[in-house]
Scaffold this motif. Sequence first.
Motif, PDB file in Angstrom:
ATOM      1  N   GLN A 105       3.479 -57.587  45.256  1.00  0.00           N
ATOM      2  CA  GLN A 105       4.433 -57.140  46.270  1.00  0.00           C
ATOM      3  C   GLN A 105       4.611 -58.214  47.342  1.00  0.00           C
ATOM      4  O   GLN A 105       3.656 -58.835  47.789  1.00  0.00           O
ATOM      5  CB  GLN A 105       3.942 -55.847  46.928  1.00  0.00           C
ATOM      6  N   GLY A 106       5.853 -58.458  47.703  1.00  0.00           N
ATOM      7  CA  GLY A 106       6.136 -59.443  48.735  1.00  0.00           C
ATOM      8  C   GLY A 106       6.436 -60.832  48.208  1.00  0.00           C
ATOM      9  O   GLY A 106       6.725 -61.741  48.982  1.00  0.00           O
ATOM     10  N   PHE A 107       6.378 -61.014  46.885  1.00  0.00           N
ATOM     11  CA  PHE A 107       6.664 -62.313  46.275  1.00  0.00           C
ATOM     12  C   PHE A 107       7.871 -62.211  45.352  1.00  0.00           C
ATOM     13  O   PHE A 107       8.186 -61.143  44.815  1.00  0.00           O
ATOM     14  CB  PHE A 107       5.470 -62.826  45.458  1.00  0.00           C
ATOM     15  N   THR A 108       8.536 -63.326  45.157  1.00  0.00           N
ATOM     16  CA  THR A 108       9.556 -63.452  44.131  1.00  0.00           C
ATOM     17  C   THR A 108       9.313 -64.750  43.376  1.00  0.00           C
ATOM     18  O   THR A 108       8.520 -65.589  43.811  1.00  0.00           O
ATOM     19  CB  THR A 108      10.979 -63.411  44.711  1.00  0.00           C
ATOM     20  N   TYR A 109       9.991 -64.917  42.243  1.00  0.00           N
ATOM     21  CA  TYR A 109       9.717 -66.082  41.398  1.00  0.00           C
ATOM     22  C   TYR A 109      11.006 -66.655  40.827  1.00  0.00           C
ATOM     23  O   TYR A 109      12.049 -66.001  40.774  1.00  0.00           O
ATOM     24  CB  TYR A 109       8.757 -65.718  40.261  1.00  0.00           C
ATOM     25  N   ALA A 110      10.921 -67.897  40.375  1.00  0.00           N
ATOM     26  CA  ALA A 110      11.993 -68.568  39.650  1.00  0.00           C
ATOM     27  C   ALA A 110      11.355 -69.457  38.600  1.00  0.00           C
ATOM     28  O   ALA A 110      10.175 -69.801  38.693  1.00  0.00           O
ATOM     29  CB  ALA A 110      12.859 -69.396  40.595  1.00  0.00           C
ATOM     30  N   VAL A 111      12.118 -69.823  37.596  1.00  0.00           N
ATOM     31  CA  VAL A 111      11.616 -70.766  36.590  1.00  0.00           C
ATOM     32  C   VAL A 111      11.936 -72.174  37.061  1.00  0.00           C
ATOM     33  O   VAL A 111      13.092 -72.528  37.284  1.00  0.00           O
ATOM     34  CB  VAL A 111      12.245 -70.501  35.220  1.00  0.00           C
ATOM     35  N   ALA A 112      10.906 -72.982  37.246  1.00  0.00           N
ATOM     36  CA  ALA A 112      11.073 -74.334  37.773  1.00  0.00           C
ATOM     37  C   ALA A 112      11.069 -75.393  36.685  1.00  0.00           C
ATOM     38  O   ALA A 112      11.640 -76.466  36.869  1.00  0.00           O
ATOM     39  CB  ALA A 112       9.973 -74.642  38.793  1.00  0.00           C
ATOM     40  N   ALA A 113      10.402 -75.123  35.562  1.00  0.00           N
ATOM     41  CA  ALA A 113      10.330 -76.120  34.494  1.00  0.00           C
ATOM     42  C   ALA A 113       9.921 -75.459  33.193  1.00  0.00           C
ATOM     43  O   ALA A 113       9.297 -74.395  33.187  1.00  0.00           O
ATOM     44  CB  ALA A 113       9.340 -77.231  34.849  1.00  0.00           C
ATOM     45  N   ALA A 114      10.294 -76.078  32.088  1.00  0.00           N
ATOM     46  CA  ALA A 114       9.890 -75.610  30.767  1.00  0.00           C
ATOM     47  C   ALA A 114       9.654 -76.816  29.882  1.00  0.00           C
ATOM     48  O   ALA A 114      10.470 -77.738  29.845  1.00  0.00           O
ATOM     49  CB  ALA A 114      10.958 -74.707  30.156  1.00  0.00           C
ATOM     50  N   ASP A 115       8.523 -76.829  29.187  1.00  0.00           N
ATOM     51  CA  ASP A 115       8.163 -77.921  28.281  1.00  0.00           C
ATOM     52  C   ASP A 115       8.187 -77.401  26.849  1.00  0.00           C
ATOM     53  O   ASP A 115       7.440 -76.486  26.508  1.00  0.00           O
ATOM     54  CB  ASP A 115       6.766 -78.457  28.604  1.00  0.00           C
ATOM     55  N   TYR A 116       9.038 -77.974  26.025  1.00  0.00           N
ATOM     56  CA  TYR A 116       9.173 -77.563  24.624  1.00  0.00           C
ATOM     57  C   TYR A 116       8.570 -78.621  23.711  1.00  0.00           C
ATOM     58  O   TYR A 116       8.748 -79.812  23.939  1.00  0.00           O
ATOM     59  CB  TYR A 116      10.646 -77.357  24.265  1.00  0.00           C
ATOM     60  N   ARG A 117       7.897 -78.160  22.651  1.00  0.00           N
ATOM     61  CA  ARG A 117       7.279 -79.073  21.704  1.00  0.00           C
ATOM     62  C   ARG A 117       7.447 -78.552  20.281  1.00  0.00           C
ATOM     63  O   ARG A 117       7.572 -77.354  20.059  1.00  0.00           O
ATOM     64  CB  ARG A 117       5.784 -79.241  22.002  1.00  0.00           C
TER      65      ARG A 117
END
Length: 224
Positions: A105-117
């Motif tokens: 509670q009180g936080f939000t998020y976003a996707v900052a990076a993705a590493d594909y292999r």
Amino acid sequence: MSLRTLSAGTAAAALLGTALVGTVGTAGTAFATGWDTPPPDKIVISVATVNGSGCPAGTAAVAVSPDNTAFTVTYSNYVAQVGLGSKPTDFRKNCQLNLNVHVPQGFTYAVAAADYRGFAHLEKGATAVQRANYYFQGSPQTTYSSHSFTGVLDDSWQATDTVAVEALVWAPCGELRNFNINTELRVAAGSSDPTRTTSFMTMDSTDGSINTVYHFAWKRCPQG
């Protein structure tokens, strides 16, 4: 983290080789100084639905961290190919993953990076593309991030998507919105001879050790 194979009846019966990792930034500075410590409470990640030719039911194993802040899934059948032994539809494979992400509670998020292999075998003249996009339920889909590969290639491959701080798309504060990840592999014969050769691209590993890692950025929601 111990691995378990998902049955065809479970919602997460097949997904990409994925790890979701939570990180946090201080309010107002939004990750300008890099990754920080996670929020103090647990982050719980579960899979709502999964669908696609690259992740048919029963073809994945998942490992969930003891504190529920991350999970890893390894593919066994995410392969796009053209040429000998291939079906006409095999040139393109995709996987659509819909996630429930419960944050403190009180936080939000976003996707900052993705590493594909993965691994690719491309004959001379053949080409391949790895694509991905990300969006929250009820929001417009983002444009795809694409990475191209050209033969001759017979090796492991890696691709990284990064999002600038000012371009991060945040989950709405105080709302539970499922997070969607769409991935795709395409292989084209190009100037190679598909009647004599085979070119393919996978998003997995022969030893199961190659995974895709998604990095979450965090910030505090406004008070009141």
